[in-house]
Motif scaffolding. Structure first.
Motif, PDB file in Angstrom:
ATOM      1  N   ASP A   1       3.717  -1.202   3.800  1.00 11.46           N
ATOM      2  CA  ASP A   1       3.433   0.115   3.230  1.00 11.46           C
ATOM      3  C   ASP A   1       4.723   0.793   2.789  1.00 11.46           C
TER       4      ASP A   1
ATOM      5  N   HIS B   1       0.841  -1.194   0.000  1.00 14.71           N
ATOM      6  CA  HIS B   1       0.000   0.000   0.000  1.00 14.71           C
ATOM      7  C   HIS B   1       0.874   1.242   0.000  1.00 14.71           C
ATOM      8  N   SER B   2       0.460   2.224  -0.783  1.00 20.07           N
ATOM      9  CA  SER B   2       1.127   3.525  -0.749  1.00 20.07           C
ATOM     10  C   SER B   2       0.052   4.596  -0.709  1.00 20.07           C
TER      11      SER B   2
END
Length: 237
Positions: A84, A44-45
């Motif tokens: 992340d 995830h970003s």
């Protein structure tokens, strides 16, 4: 590098990032006929910092909500690696680069890229239009192919803390500036696309991939962060 097998995107509106991400990921996997058990990597970003708490990573929330390999760990069990990355609006390209490097090392066939932004808290000034973008990436198959990601920090302005204090709730508030800031507008040619410099990473990815779907040859996605840092993702059909 990696191939984008499918993608889905949606403005967040008043919806929450986790629920939207789960719905988009489920839809993208169904479209590409992909089994949950074949997911080896989730990255995830974006911005997911409720009250500016940073743990656990949002990718692990998504893994749990999708119930991907959430079992007792043994020597024989298959795993899903979730984490992340955070690098301003350029985070999505950093995540793509990480997936391209890591996916060949795993036994699973696919990775989920989630790019989403959620307002950290009600007190934070928030003038953005947040989007959630989810993509399924593989080492082979049909779809646009990511050839490489390049990074350019030559025009990045060093950040400078201009104010730091504690409010009445003993929470730190820090103001940062980046010197002269002239927002770059949307730029588009037959060969490349760059979104507005004020956009968050989810909106960058949504706008670009809408255009990529209609391309039949090489196309470059350039993101210029508010600091001036630039990343470029080079795609081929």
């Amino acid at each position: 590098m990696v191939v984008m097998r499918s993608w889905k995107a949606s403005p967040l509106g008043k919806g929450r990032l986790l629920k939207t991400s789960v719905n988009l990921a489920t839809s993208a996997m169904e479209e590409a006929s992909i089994d949950l058990n074949d997911i080896a990597l989730i990255v995830h970003s974006g911005i997911y910092r409720q009250h500016f708490r940073t743990e656990p990573a949002f990718a692990t929330h998504l893994q749990g909500a999708l119930n991907i390999k959430c079992t007792t760990l043994t020597q024989e069990s298959s795993h899903c690696f979730a984490f992340d990355v955070s690098d301003g609006s350029c985070s999505a390209h950093v995540a793509l680069d990480a997936i391209a490097d890591l996916l060949p090392q795993f036994n699973g066939k696919y990775a989920i890229l989630c790019v989403g932004d959620e307002r950290p808290n009600k007190q934070t000034e928030w003038t953005h239009t947040p989007h959630c973008f989810v993509a399924i990436l593989a080492l082979e198959g049909n779809g646009p192919r990511l050839e490489r990601v390049s990074f350019d920090e030559t025009k990045a302005a060093p950040e400078r803390v201009i104010a730091s204090h504690f409010d009445t709730n003993k929470k730190a508030n820090v103001s940062i500036e980046y010197g002269e800031y002239q927002p770059q507008p949307v730029y588009e040619t037959e060969l490349e696309f760059s979104g507005h410099q004020n956009w968050l990473s989810g909106e960058h990815m949504h706008a670009f991939h809408q255009r990529l779907d209609g391309k039949t040859d090489a196309f470059t996605h350039r993101i210029v962060d508010r600091t001036g840092k630039t990343t470029s993702a080079h795609w081929e059909r």
